[in-house]
Design an enzyme around this catalytic site. Structure first.
Site, mmCIF file in Angstrom:
data_model
loop_
_atom_site.group_PDB
_atom_site.id
_atom_site.type_symbol
_atom_site.label_atom_id
_atom_site.label_comp_id
_atom_site.label_asym_id
_atom_site.label_seq_id
_atom_site.Cartn_x
_atom_site.Cartn_y
_atom_site.Cartn_z
ATOM 1 C CB SER A 21 9.101 -11.064 -1.084
ATOM 2 O OG SER A 21 9.496 -9.860 -1.710
ATOM 3 C CG ASN A 22 5.742 -7.719 -3.521
ATOM 4 O OD1 ASN A 22 6.389 -7.324 -4.492
ATOM 5 N ND2 ASN A 22 5.717 -7.054 -2.363
#
Ligand code: C5P
Length: 214
Positions: A21-22
């Site tokens: 993810s980020n």
């Protein structure tokens, strides 16, 4: 107007407990949805996994992965007049996803990845008279990459920000952005709250739609 907003990160699961993810928290996209709804617009908000409350009057669709987000955008696109793609979509997903937790001892140190679809590119031929707004989070001067993305993704407006600044970008309540338009204009906004940035974006979209209808 009918506005479709995407917000937050996407999660690309390796197994039920691990994912790629980020750092996106969804704050900018939620601020846009909140502001548009407060100005009387009908807003659908497609949200990745975030810890934020749904703004009043906003219809929310929760998604996990980039492919889920693409499906939700495709389903809601026909009814919308403006799309604001604020989500930080994961560029890659693991080639394989396990439905049970992988054992550490059995894990390969090499993770094979496949590219996720680019949502804006996928729906571009269905743009018709709609206004499309994109975001670009860059480290360093965001304008050159921003201009490239504005053109490549066929956008009307691109909101570019330098996420290496401590008071702009991910997780904070303020943002310092440059608005790049398809007409070649460039408007550098001062440090503002995300709600104030949202107001500028929604106002720009309102004007763009009004001049298109005239
Ligand atoms: O990640 P990137 O800098 O290319 O994102 C630019 C714009 O494209 C953003 O508005 C983002 O929401 C959108 N995007 C997309 N599909 C992707 C990646 C990004 O629509 N797979």
């Amino acid at each position: 107007m009918q506005m479709l907003v995407t917000a937050g990160p996407t999660r690309e699961h390796i197994d039920p407990v691990r994912f790629l993810s980020n750092r996106s928290t969804g704050k900018m996209g939620f601020a846009i949805a909140q502001c548009a709804a407060a100005r009387g617009h009908a807003v659908t908000l497609v949200a990745g996994p975030v810890a934020l409350a749904t703004p009043p009057g906003v219809q929310r669709v929760d998604v996990i992965s980039a492919r889920d987000m693409l499906a939700a955008v495709e389903a809601n696109l026909p009814a919308c007049e403006a799309l604001v793609m604020c989500a930080a979509v994961s560029d890659w997903r693991p080639r394989q996803t396990s439905t049970s937790k992988l054992k550490k001892r059995g894990l390969s140190p090499i993770l094979e990845l496949d590219a996720n679809p680019d949502i804006l590119a996928t729906i571009h031929d269905r743009k018709s008279g709609r206004i499309f707004v994109g975001f670009a989070a860059e480290t360093g001067d965001p304008r050159p990459e921003g201009r490239r993305k504005l053109a490549d993704k066929g956008l009307d407006l691109l909101v570019a920000n330098d996420v290496s600044q401590p008071d702009a970008g991910f997780a904070v309540d303020t943002n310092r952005v440059v608005l790049l338009t398809c007409g070649g204009e460039e408007q550098k906004l001062p440090l503002l709250s995300k709600l104030e940035v949202a107001e500028r974006i929604v106002a720009w979209v309102e004007q763009a739609l009004a001049s298109r209808i005239r």
